[in-house]
Design an enzyme around this catalytic site. Sequence first.
Site, mmCIF file in Angstrom:
data_model
loop_
_atom_site.group_PDB
_atom_site.id
_atom_site.type_symbol
_atom_site.label_atom_id
_atom_site.label_comp_id
_atom_site.label_asym_id
_atom_site.label_seq_id
_atom_site.Cartn_x
_atom_site.Cartn_y
_atom_site.Cartn_z
ATOM 1 N N CYS A 85 0.552 -1.372 0.330
ATOM 2 C CA CYS A 85 -0.039 -0.251 -0.360
ATOM 3 C C CYS A 85 0.915 1.736 0.191
ATOM 4 O O CYS A 85 2.131 1.038 -0.133
ATOM 5 C CB CYS A 85 -0.948 0.574 1.413
ATOM 6 S SG CYS A 85 -1.869 -1.497 1.250
ATOM 7 N N ARG A 114 1.057 1.844 -5.854
ATOM 8 C CA ARG A 114 1.205 1.085 -4.952
ATOM 9 C C ARG A 114 0.440 0.158 -4.361
ATOM 10 O O ARG A 114 0.722 -0.334 -3.341
ATOM 11 C CB ARG A 114 2.097 1.883 -3.605
ATOM 12 C CG ARG A 114 3.340 2.890 -4.498
ATOM 13 C CD ARG A 114 4.153 3.040 -2.690
ATOM 14 N NE ARG A 114 3.938 2.483 -1.537
ATOM 15 C CZ ARG A 114 5.179 1.857 -1.516
ATOM 16 N NH1 ARG A 114 6.231 2.173 -2.260
ATOM 17 N NH2 ARG A 114 5.449 0.960 -0.547
ATOM 18 N N TRP A 155 -3.597 -1.815 -0.910
ATOM 19 C CA TRP A 155 -3.347 -2.903 -2.295
ATOM 20 C C TRP A 155 -3.684 -4.414 -1.169
ATOM 21 O O TRP A 155 -3.174 -4.874 -0.404
ATOM 22 C CB TRP A 155 -1.928 -3.637 -2.186
ATOM 23 C CG TRP A 155 -1.724 -4.000 -3.767
ATOM 24 C CD1 TRP A 155 -2.640 -4.477 -4.356
ATOM 25 C CD2 TRP A 155 -1.047 -5.803 -3.548
ATOM 26 N NE1 TRP A 155 -1.704 -5.328 -5.731
ATOM 27 C CE2 TRP A 155 -1.156 -6.432 -4.639
ATOM 28 C CE3 TRP A 155 -0.795 -6.585 -2.391
ATOM 29 C CZ2 TRP A 155 -1.128 -7.822 -4.664
ATOM 30 C CZ3 TRP A 155 -0.905 -8.004 -2.447
ATOM 31 C CH2 TRP A 155 -0.303 -8.465 -3.592
ATOM 32 N N ASN A 167 1.559 -0.246 5.860
ATOM 33 C CA ASN A 167 1.156 -0.788 5.047
ATOM 34 C C ASN A 167 2.467 -1.666 5.627
ATOM 35 O O ASN A 167 2.936 -1.850 6.234
ATOM 36 C CB ASN A 167 2.346 0.131 3.914
ATOM 37 C CG ASN A 167 3.633 -0.966 2.865
ATOM 38 O OD1 ASN A 167 2.954 -1.301 2.710
ATOM 39 N ND2 ASN A 167 4.073 0.353 2.692
ATOM 40 N N GLY A 168 1.576 -3.062 5.243
ATOM 41 C CA GLY A 168 2.688 -3.933 5.151
ATOM 42 C C GLY A 168 2.071 -5.064 5.622
ATOM 43 O O GLY A 168 0.448 -5.370 5.604
ATOM 44 N N GLU A 212 10.269 -12.274 -20.278
ATOM 45 C CA GLU A 212 10.131 -10.941 -19.992
ATOM 46 C C GLU A 212 8.798 -10.289 -20.660
ATOM 47 O O GLU A 212 7.956 -9.940 -20.631
ATOM 48 C CB GLU A 212 11.158 -9.935 -19.970
ATOM 49 C CG GLU A 212 10.868 -8.523 -19.498
ATOM 50 C CD GLU A 212 9.802 -8.226 -18.455
ATOM 51 O OE1 GLU A 212 9.746 -7.097 -18.474
ATOM 52 O OE2 GLU A 212 10.200 -9.301 -17.652
ATOM 53 N N LYS A 217 4.412 -9.194 -19.956
ATOM 54 C CA LYS A 217 4.398 -7.680 -20.063
ATOM 55 C C LYS A 217 3.185 -7.990 -20.212
ATOM 56 O O LYS A 217 2.957 -6.885 -20.307
ATOM 57 C CB LYS A 217 5.659 -7.373 -20.829
ATOM 58 C CG LYS A 217 6.351 -5.704 -20.574
ATOM 59 C CD LYS A 217 6.193 -5.263 -19.641
ATOM 60 C CE LYS A 217 5.820 -5.959 -18.273
ATOM 61 N NZ LYS A 217 7.359 -5.639 -17.483
ATOM 62 N N GLU A 259 0.680 -8.788 -17.866
ATOM 63 C CA GLU A 259 0.347 -7.641 -16.479
ATOM 64 C C GLU A 259 -0.299 -6.518 -17.667
ATOM 65 O O GLU A 259 -1.432 -6.552 -16.421
ATOM 66 C CB GLU A 259 2.187 -7.690 -16.723
ATOM 67 C CG GLU A 259 2.267 -7.829 -15.689
ATOM 68 C CD GLU A 259 4.043 -6.934 -15.616
ATOM 69 O OE1 GLU A 259 4.404 -7.066 -14.266
ATOM 70 O OE2 GLU A 259 4.659 -6.289 -16.241
ATOM 71 N N HIS A 296 7.442 -31.228 -25.759
ATOM 72 C CA HIS A 296 6.797 -32.493 -24.510
ATOM 73 C C HIS A 296 6.131 -31.784 -23.260
ATOM 74 O O HIS A 296 6.168 -32.360 -22.360
ATOM 75 C CB HIS A 296 8.236 -32.197 -23.607
ATOM 76 C CG HIS A 296 9.597 -32.393 -24.787
ATOM 77 N ND1 HIS A 296 9.909 -33.955 -25.514
ATOM 78 C CD2 HIS A 296 10.789 -31.410 -24.209
ATOM 79 C CE1 HIS A 296 11.382 -33.234 -25.450
ATOM 80 N NE2 HIS A 296 12.350 -32.810 -25.124
ATOM 81 N N LYS A 352 3.299 -1.880 -7.522
ATOM 82 C CA LYS A 352 4.970 -1.773 -8.445
ATOM 83 C C LYS A 352 5.757 -2.660 -7.526
ATOM 84 O O LYS A 352 6.462 -3.216 -8.348
ATOM 85 C CB LYS A 352 5.454 -0.668 -7.791
ATOM 86 C CG LYS A 352 6.050 0.396 -8.458
ATOM 87 C CD LYS A 352 6.678 -0.047 -10.848
ATOM 88 C CE LYS A 352 7.644 0.061 -10.725
ATOM 89 N NZ LYS A 352 7.452 0.058 -12.272
HETATM 90 C C1 BG6 Z 1 5.680 -6.610 -9.277
HETATM 91 C C2 BG6 Z 1 6.226 -5.903 -9.987
HETATM 92 O O1 BG6 Z 1 4.966 -5.975 -8.297
HETATM 93 O O2 BG6 Z 1 6.663 -7.236 -8.790
HETATM 94 C C3 BG6 Z 1 7.478 -6.106 -11.048
HETATM 95 O O3 BG6 Z 1 4.473 -5.808 -10.326
HETATM 96 C C4 BG6 Z 1 7.840 -6.459 -11.148
HETATM 97 O O4 BG6 Z 1 7.334 -4.964 -12.038
HETATM 98 C C5 BG6 Z 1 8.483 -6.703 -9.670
HETATM 99 O O5 BG6 Z 1 9.041 -6.929 -12.010
HETATM 100 C C6 BG6 Z 1 9.780 -7.485 -8.473
HETATM 101 O O6 BG6 Z 1 9.487 -5.895 -8.023
HETATM 102 P P1 BG6 Z 1 10.925 -5.276 -8.236
HETATM 103 O O7 BG6 Z 1 11.275 -3.137 -7.245
HETATM 104 O O8 BG6 Z 1 11.538 -6.136 -6.745
HETATM 105 O O9 BG6 Z 1 12.325 -5.585 -9.139
#
Ligand code: BG6
Length: 581
Positions: free
Chosen positions: A2, A27, A74, A98-99, A459, A463, A466, A482, A576
């Site tokens: 959060c 966040r 979150w 937050n936590g 990756e 992307k 996500e 396989h 994030k």
């Molecule tokens: C996720 C993000 O929560 O955490 C991703 O949505 C990110 O984009 C991943 O790759 C790891 O985050 P960080 O800050 O440790 O690189």
Amino acid sequence: MCGIIGYIGKRKPEEVLLNGLKKLEYRGYDSAGMALFNKDIQMIKSVGKISNLEDKLNKTDLIDSNIGIAHTRWATHGKPTEVNAHPHRIGKITLVHNGIIENASELKKELEKEGVKFNTTTDTEVVAALINYYYEKNMVDAIEKAISRIKGSYALAIICDDDKDKLYAVRCESPLILGVGDKEFFVTSDIGAILDYTKKYVLLGENEIVTLTRKDFKIEKNHKKVKRKVNISNLTSEDTSLNGYDHYMMKEIQEEPILVNNIIKKYLDNLELLPDLSKYKHIHIVGCGSAYYAGLVGKYLLEEDGIKVEMDVASEYRYRNIVYEDNTLVILISQSGETADTIAAMRKANSNNVDTLAIVNVLGSTIQRECTYSILTEAGKEIAVATTKAFVQQVLILSLLSYKINKDTKYLKDLKKLPKKLKVILDQTGYYKKLADSIYKKKDIFFIGRRVDYAISMEGSLKLKEISYIHSEAYQAGELKHGTISLINPGTVVFAVVTDKETRDKTISNLEEVISRGAIPIYVGTVDVSYDNKVIIPEIHPKLQPILTVASLQMIAYYVALKKGCDIDKPKNLAKSVTVE
Ligand code: BG6
């Protein structure tokens, strides 16, 4: 994860807090709330994005105050409802958090036996109840007692009814920064939320309790005063604006050529600034999400230099029974430097007395501060939840570390060409839009590749998942047959990433295997081919090739999500960086 913010000072807190929440929304954004304090506490909460809270604030007759706390959520404990939204209040205590409180249910049972009534299913409300339970006259004392009982991670901003002119805060594991203004003070999860008001900030240590008044701040731990340095941030609020782009993601992708050039300029003639990895026999690379995939690229590059490398996602690494051999280095990769699983993996390595190297983007973050060495990726503020520019910088740093081991002159020549070639990739917008138009309705999309191309496929697939919510999987090209090939039907889209010279023909044959089962191929490679759908990537040194390839996949994912009308910067259910386990 959060975002929290607290304010005490001369301004109307609702303006500072709302402005800050908008900057913290990356966040977590499933519900939000604010508490203003004067004689009484006024709480305003809403479900969904910050804009919903703003609507409510505009329709509410707000009390006149100079102190307030706010939160964007979150959800971890309890659904994203208005009742479960923060702030939470029990007795005289109102707070945002937050936590995760790991022993919340135990503490809750104990407090219920003492007659405490709870209104929500959140772990946070238990903290308010605990502080209220220990509170008599001295808030710092009550907070000390409460945190000595809590297990888990927390960043808290706290108001007490009896202290008309004070705001309290404390952190453990979760990030929290103290902002120092002119007769005004802030606490926040991220400096970006207060840059419009001050650049002066203090990094708080674990369980240091801050007492803020309009005049001053005091930091205490175990009832002893703690002195902390006031730092100046080099970020500008410019870094947090869209600069004319529709989305932060596109703004951040378009920054890649300049950012790559900055790193090249910094290290080209100063390689001594980078640690020499050749002195280590064993390297462990650890990260989460995209950071893990950047690490996977690093593994393939460093193995070419004869270094023994093992990879793992941090959430597994932290609980594995790892046998650390002598001369081991653990590399922790993280954009935010605050991802809980990666922090735990780092502390595991530190507690086993092995060297740790942080490759992070945030100066002063926990991982940057606690590793033996650290390299900053200097991508600037990254706001879009799906990382792009930070990923590119992580791969560039890993490739420079690899170059430092086996210096070959061709790499240096190509390094200077990288920013331009990256620009060429990013300028093919029309083509990415066309490709996106042809695949955005697809339900399932696969990616295949070998070696570094496999890492970049992972990756690229992430992307797409996500931000467009299309179900997508990436596979080692040779592995598809396989089992998973049974999922290939006529019309299934399969991206083949083919830049690795040694395995090129092998990957092409794997692509032919799925084409013969009706798949629609999309070729992403350096050598031109006759497939209808293809992205031809300019050739460059193999240690740099992944950077060009991933940029094209970032662009494709962006235009697919745009075509689908998705919230590109704030995809559902994501955050994030996840500061909880
Ligand atoms: C996720 C993000 O929560 O955490 C991703 O949505 C990110 O984009 C991943 O790759 C790891 O985050 P960080 O800050 O440790 O690189």
